[in-house]
Design a protein around this motif. Structure first.
Motif, PDB file in Angstrom:
ATOM      1  N   PRO A  46     -11.676 -14.339  25.959  1.00  0.00           N
ATOM      2  CA  PRO A  46     -13.097 -14.350  26.326  1.00  0.00           C
ATOM      3  C   PRO A  46     -13.862 -15.496  25.660  1.00  0.00           C
ATOM      4  O   PRO A  46     -13.621 -15.835  24.505  1.00  0.00           O
ATOM      5  CB  PRO A  46     -13.609 -12.993  25.836  1.00  0.00           C
ATOM      6  N   THR A  47     -14.764 -16.061  26.427  1.00  0.00           N
ATOM      7  CA  THR A  47     -15.677 -17.078  25.919  1.00  0.00           C
ATOM      8  C   THR A  47     -16.763 -16.386  25.100  1.00  0.00           C
ATOM      9  O   THR A  47     -17.121 -15.241  25.375  1.00  0.00           O
ATOM     10  CB  THR A  47     -16.326 -17.839  27.099  1.00  0.00           C
ATOM     11  N   ASP A  48     -17.290 -17.088  24.127  1.00  0.00           N
ATOM     12  CA  ASP A  48     -18.381 -16.562  23.309  1.00  0.00           C
ATOM     13  C   ASP A  48     -19.554 -16.138  24.203  1.00  0.00           C
ATOM     14  O   ASP A  48     -19.956 -16.863  25.117  1.00  0.00           O
ATOM     15  CB  ASP A  48     -18.832 -17.636  22.310  1.00  0.00           C
ATOM     16  N   SER A  66      -7.805  -2.615  23.811  1.00  0.00           N
ATOM     17  CA  SER A  66      -9.173  -2.785  24.289  1.00  0.00           C
ATOM     18  C   SER A  66      -9.454  -4.255  24.574  1.00  0.00           C
ATOM     19  O   SER A  66      -9.032  -5.128  23.801  1.00  0.00           O
ATOM     20  CB  SER A  66     -10.145  -2.257  23.232  1.00  0.00           C
ATOM     21  N   PHE A  67     -10.142  -4.515  25.654  1.00  0.00           N
ATOM     22  CA  PHE A  67     -10.504  -5.872  26.056  1.00  0.00           C
ATOM     23  C   PHE A  67     -12.003  -5.898  26.343  1.00  0.00           C
ATOM     24  O   PHE A  67     -12.525  -4.990  26.998  1.00  0.00           O
ATOM     25  CB  PHE A  67      -9.737  -6.290  27.311  1.00  0.00           C
ATOM     26  N   VAL A  68     -12.683  -6.947  25.859  1.00  0.00           N
ATOM     27  CA  VAL A  68     -14.126  -7.077  26.064  1.00  0.00           C
ATOM     28  C   VAL A  68     -14.414  -8.499  26.530  1.00  0.00           C
ATOM     29  O   VAL A  68     -14.020  -9.462  25.850  1.00  0.00           O
ATOM     30  CB  VAL A  68     -14.908  -6.779  24.765  1.00  0.00           C
ATOM     31  N   TYR A  69     -15.096  -8.609  27.664  1.00  0.00           N
ATOM     32  CA  TYR A  69     -15.400  -9.915  28.256  1.00  0.00           C
ATOM     33  C   TYR A  69     -16.852  -9.970  28.692  1.00  0.00           C
ATOM     34  O   TYR A  69     -17.403  -8.968  29.178  1.00  0.00           O
ATOM     35  CB  TYR A  69     -14.511 -10.171  29.486  1.00  0.00           C
ATOM     36  N   PRO A  70     -17.475 -11.148  28.556  1.00  0.00           N
ATOM     37  CA  PRO A  70     -18.834 -11.304  29.084  1.00  0.00           C
ATOM     38  C   PRO A  70     -18.790 -11.391  30.612  1.00  0.00           C
ATOM     39  O   PRO A  70     -17.892 -12.015  31.185  1.00  0.00           O
ATOM     40  CB  PRO A  70     -19.316 -12.613  28.466  1.00  0.00           C
ATOM     41  N   ALA A  71     -19.743 -10.723  31.246  1.00  0.00           N
ATOM     42  CA  ALA A  71     -19.854 -10.732  32.699  1.00  0.00           C
ATOM     43  C   ALA A  71     -21.275 -11.135  33.076  1.00  0.00           C
ATOM     44  O   ALA A  71     -22.235 -10.775  32.397  1.00  0.00           O
ATOM     45  CB  ALA A  71     -19.536  -9.357  33.266  1.00  0.00           C
ATOM     46  N   ILE A  72     -21.376 -11.880  34.164  1.00  0.00           N
ATOM     47  CA  ILE A  72     -22.671 -12.338  34.665  1.00  0.00           C
ATOM     48  C   ILE A  72     -23.040 -11.492  35.878  1.00  0.00           C
ATOM     49  O   ILE A  72     -22.267 -11.391  36.833  1.00  0.00           O
ATOM     50  CB  ILE A  72     -22.611 -13.827  35.051  1.00  0.00           C
ATOM     51  N   PHE A  73     -24.216 -10.889  35.825  1.00  0.00           N
ATOM     52  CA  PHE A  73     -24.734 -10.071  36.916  1.00  0.00           C
ATOM     53  C   PHE A  73     -25.842 -10.857  37.606  1.00  0.00           C
ATOM     54  O   PHE A  73     -26.838 -11.222  36.977  1.00  0.00           O
ATOM     55  CB  PHE A  73     -25.279  -8.749  36.387  1.00  0.00           C
TER      56      PHE A  73
END
Length: 91
Positions: free
Chosen positions: A63-65, A3-10
């Motif tokens: 991933p960045t915080d 599993s991979f979790v990353y912050p995304a900007i919308f």
């Protein structure tokens, strides 16, 4: 299963009436007509990216915080975590 979790900007593009999505840590972008569609495309993009990374055993950025990404955004941008699961080789 990995599993991979990353912050995304919308980012709402008012000129083209779409939501642009950026996963800054991986320099991945996509878009969608609605925020839900953009989220699903981002999730699929992340899954495809990591399937490729896994297949060829490549390095990738961690991933960045979440809060750091949120602080770097402009007002009106939405930051969400996008996750993807892939099967590991040999599973």
């Amino acid at each position: 299963m990995k599993s991979f979790v990353y912050p995304a900007i919308f980012i709402k593009d008012k000129d083209e009436d779409v939501y642009r999505v950026l996963i800054p840590d991986l320099e991945l972008t996509t878009d969608g007509s609605f925020i839900e569609e953009a989220y699903l495309y981002a999730k699929e993009m992340l899954r495809t990216y990591f399937a490729y990374i896994e297949k060829y055993d490549l390095d990738f950025n961690q991933p960045t915080d979440f809060e750091m990404v949120k602080k770097s955004c402009e007002q009106g941008d939405i930051v969400m975590l996008v996750d993807a699961e892939i099967e590991s080789e040999g599973e």
